[in-house]
Enzyme design. Structure first.
Site, PDB file in Angstrom:
ATOM      1  N   ARG A 270     -12.511  -9.748 -11.368  1.00 11.84           N
ATOM      2  CA  ARG A 270     -10.823  -9.920 -11.712  1.00 11.84           C
ATOM      3  C   ARG A 270      -9.447 -10.732 -12.698  1.00 11.84           C
ATOM      4  NH1 ARG A 270      -6.694  -7.088  -6.801  1.00 11.84           N
ATOM      5  NH2 ARG A 270      -5.675  -6.656  -8.836  1.00 11.84           N
ATOM      6  N   ARG A 271      -8.772 -10.396 -12.662  1.00  9.81           N
ATOM      7  CA  ARG A 271      -7.489 -10.823 -13.074  1.00  9.81           C
ATOM      8  C   ARG A 271      -8.023 -12.589 -13.781  1.00  9.81           C
ATOM      9  NH1 ARG A 271      -3.778 -10.731  -8.118  1.00  9.81           N
ATOM     10  NH2 ARG A 271      -2.653  -8.547  -9.125  1.00  9.81           N
TER      11      ARG A 271
ATOM     12  N   TYR B 258       1.357   5.064  -2.962  1.00  9.47           N
ATOM     13  CA  TYR B 258       1.880   6.356  -2.561  1.00  9.47           C
ATOM     14  C   TYR B 258       2.615   6.918  -3.077  1.00  9.47           C
ATOM     15  CZ  TYR B 258      -2.548   6.229   0.160  1.00  9.47           C
ATOM     16  OH  TYR B 258      -3.742   5.515   0.301  1.00  9.47           O
TER      17      TYR B 258
ATOM     18  N   HIS C 149     -11.059   1.326  -9.913  1.00  9.70           N
ATOM     19  CA  HIS C 149     -10.648   1.954  -8.650  1.00  9.70           C
ATOM     20  C   HIS C 149      -8.774   2.297  -9.295  1.00  9.70           C
ATOM     21  CE1 HIS C 149      -8.524   3.325  -4.894  1.00  9.70           C
ATOM     22  NE2 HIS C 149      -8.046   2.357  -4.643  1.00  9.70           N
ATOM     23  N   PHE C 150      -7.832   1.431  -9.065  1.00  9.86           N
ATOM     24  CA  PHE C 150      -7.276   1.912  -9.195  1.00  9.86           C
ATOM     25  C   PHE C 150      -7.010   2.249 -10.767  1.00  9.86           C
ATOM     26  CE2 PHE C 150      -6.147  -3.174  -9.857  1.00  9.86           C
ATOM     27  CZ  PHE C 150      -5.342  -3.095 -11.050  1.00  9.86           C
ATOM     28  N   HIS C 151      -7.095   2.198 -11.443  1.00 10.54           N
ATOM     29  CA  HIS C 151      -7.257   2.823 -12.937  1.00 10.54           C
ATOM     30  C   HIS C 151      -7.684   4.351 -12.629  1.00 10.54           C
ATOM     31  CE1 HIS C 151      -6.922  -0.966 -14.912  1.00 10.54           C
ATOM     32  NE2 HIS C 151      -5.677  -0.855 -15.234  1.00 10.54           N
TER      33      HIS C 151
ATOM     34  N   HIS D 102       1.078  -1.360   0.275  1.00  8.52           N
ATOM     35  CA  HIS D 102      -0.099  -0.233   0.002  1.00  8.52           C
ATOM     36  C   HIS D 102       1.358   1.557  -0.310  1.00  8.52           C
ATOM     37  CE1 HIS D 102      -4.267   1.397  -0.362  1.00  8.52           C
ATOM     38  NE2 HIS D 102      -3.423   2.655   0.717  1.00  8.52           N
TER      39      HIS D 102
END
Ligand code: HAS
Length: 581
Positions: A440-441, A225, A377-379, A221
């Site tokens: 996913r994946r 950042y 979310h992460f895109h 995580h």
């Protein structure tokens, strides 16, 4: 604007650090588009153009999320540390670092391309990769540390020569990012060197899966950042000036970066809410800390909005409508194209951040975990602000390093808007699909999206179709970026080569607050919080882990020994291994 002139060696270093990952990005981007085609069933096979599904997904994740981001953070770190301290780059450490990183990248990429490391960017055990893949990752990460060690020397020298003075926000941002990176990546270095590598070399037969996963997320995580903070540096230090205004508060900016230092690491188990070996108390505590790590982003939203509004007021905006200032920003000014990359990233991040808050909830995570919602979310985070910041700043730096000028200015300006449209369509498809249960994946083209399969899910056709539309627009935007980049790199030299950054002034004169002008108190709080959050997590993992696991490949549910050497090992040998427990 202050200008700095780079030596030949410094320029070569910058070209290597910026251009090697951008060249690899062509592969990373291509496999992004391929993902949408596999998932929608437009490709209904296990491989395409000699690369199989998991190989492509691993290339996509490793190149885009690990290689591009790490190289950029190091390149940008070198230039920011030099520009804002006024010292020359430390070339010995910088070159050792670059050589290690490039060697590591070549090893890891070669293993993925050879089909020996299709383990995705998280390389979760018990999926096993070739030892050289792990060694490559260690060299990439360890290489980036070496640059950081050089910057520690620059920082300490600056401190000695400027006692009591305010540290520049850009220096705080860079040093915070790499301090956090160094601490968090110790865990993954340990996991790779002492658990995964011996296991992958056959020296140890099994591996403790929850332990490797917990060590990964201790790193994982903070990793996100590490991707974000160089772009936050651009938002705070450069964006207000690009918009024609000033930064609302330098102290707020420093507080934000120090809060990231404190909160980024002790939240990793929010990726492991479904991990049975970690108890609820630990997960609940880290869930609360996860809301803590959102605080610096909320502060950022307000500080940047205030800074941008100030810019609009300076330009003569006087409307009473509280949102009218938004129309007075330089969205389409050709000579300030960096602004369009940064503002588009911010707009996308509003949604990336909000979806992060959904994930952070211990309860809601069980709805979305391991569904397509997650890449949605992460895109909108790593492929939103982070990617746009990286490509925008790469163009900006290469333009100045080369002494050439971007000729395709209109296209340069349009790319981030096209990317934003594509990203919203693409992520909407993924998120709605995720709510409807799409995993996913998963190569859905040979299962859920194959009309001949008993698993066929017609209700997922339109969501996966939406991701294809978004994916094609994203691919087109990336294609335009490469056209602009090549045109720049092969164009004529028209001006002198130097680096300068549009650097902020502050709206208010602020006092130097000692607590915000020193790393020590924050590092102590960071270490204390890590101990409180992670000692119980590791004790849990050591206590509740059951049998350790032999190696597997992603395509096959049988352990690798059984799958690869049925004759030598013999079924009975494998079963005996299980029954020994
Ligand atoms: Fe996340 C999973 C929670 C931020 C990346 N995240 C992931 C994964 C990735 C990732 C790659 O709690 C998947 C990992 C995997 O492979 O399994 N994430 C959060 C939270 C935040 C967050 C709470 N994530 C990020 C960032 C990433 C990133 C940043 C990359 C760079 N994430 C999670 C959780 C999971 C997770 C769980 C695990 C889920 C599971 O089940 O596995 C927060 O940091 C977000 C805070 C952000 C905000 C937004 C502030 C808005 C701003 C914009 C203002 C705009 C302005 C412009 C001023 C609150 C700053 C106005 C102008 C106009 C013109 C409108």
């Amino acid at each position: 604007m202050t200008k700095i002139y780079l030596s030949k060696s410094e320029k070569r270093l910058m070209y290597a650090l910026l251009c090697v990952p951008l060249a690899l990005l062509t592969l990373g981007i291509y496999h992004g588009l391929m993902q949408t085609l596999y998932r929608s069933g437009m490709i209904s096979q296990t491989s395409f153009a000699a690369l199989d599904y998991y190989q492509g997904l691993t290339l996509h994740g490793v190149i885009n999320a690990l290689v591009l981001t790490t190289f950029f953070a190091v390149a940008f770190g070198h230039v920011c540390m030099s520009y804002y301290t006024g010292y020359k780059m430390r070339m010995t450490t910088a070159w050792i670092s670059a050589i290690l990183m490039i060697t590591g990248t070549i090893l890891a990429a070669a293993m993925i391309l050879a089909g020996k490391a299709s383990v995705l960017y998280t390389f979760y055990a018990p999926m096993k990769a070739h030892p050289l893949f792990y060694i490559g990752n260690v060299l990439l990460i360890g290489g980036s540390w070496v640059s950081f060690f050089g910057w520690i020397g620059m920082y300490r020298r600056w401190r000695r020569e400027h006692p009591g003075e305010r540290i520049h926000l850009a220096v705080v941002a860079t040093m915070v990012n790499f301090t956090m990176w160094f601490v968090c990546s110790l865990s993954v270095a340990y996991s790779v060197l002492f658990l995964l590598l011996p296991w992958s070399m056959g020296l140890t037969p099994t591996v403790n899966v929850p332990l490797t996963r917990t060590l990964f997320w201790f790193f994982g995580h903070a990793l996100v950042y590490f991707w974000l903070l160089p772009v936050y540096l651009m938002y705070y230090v450069m964006m207000p000036t690009l918009a024609g205004g000033k930064l609302y508060s330098d102290n707020a900016g420093k507080l934000v970066f120090f809060l990231f230092l404190v909160f980024s690491i002790p939240v990793g188990t929010h990726h492991q809410f479904s991990e049975p070996t970690i108890t609820q108390g630990v997960k609940f505590f880290q869930s609360i800390l996860t809301y803590g790590v959102a605080i610096p982003s909320f502060i950022t939203a307000f500080t940047l909005a205030a800074s941008l509004e100030y810019a609009a007021w300076k330009k003569g905006h006087r409307s009473k409508n509280p949102f009218a200032w938004l129309t007075r920003l330089p969205y389409f000014e050709k000579d300030r194209y960096l602004f369009s990359y940064l503002i588009c990233g911010l707009i996308i991040f509003i949604f990336g951040g909000l979806t992060g808050m959904i994930n952070a909830s211990y309860v809601l995570s069980s709805l979305v975990h391991n569904t397509a919602f997650l890449p949605g979310h992460f895109h909108m985070t790593v492929a939103g602000p982070v990617f746009l910041g990286i490509i925008g700043m790469s163009l900006y730096l290469l333009e100045r390093l080369s002494g050439r000028e971007i000729r395709l200015k209109r296209i340069t300006n349009i790319i981030p808007y096209l990317w934003t449209i594509g990203m919203f369509i693409f992520s909407a498809g993924l998120m709605v699909g995720g709510f409807r249960g799409e995993p996913r994946r998963t190569n859905m083209g040979i299962s859920y999206m194959d009309p001949d399969s008993p698993l066929y899910r017609p209700d997922w056709v339109w969501t996966t179709g939406t991701t294809v539309i978004g994916g094609v627009i994203l691919f087109a935007a990336a294609g335009l970026f490469f056209i602009v980049l090549l045109d720049l790199l092969f164009g004529k030299k028209t001006k002198e080569s130097y680096i300068s950054f549009p650097t902020y002034d502050v709206v208010h004169k602020e006092k130097v607050i000692p607590f915000l002008n020193s790393f020590k108190p924050w590092i102590i709080i960071m270490l204390a919080l890590i101990l409180v959050a992670y000692v119980p997590a590791f004790l849990n993992v050591m206590k509740f882990t059951g049998r350790e696991a032999p190696p597997y490949e992603p395509q096959n549910p049988s352990p690798l020994e059984l799958y690869q050497q049925p004759e030598e090992a013999g079924d009975t040998d494998i079963y005996n291994l299980d029954q020994n427990e």
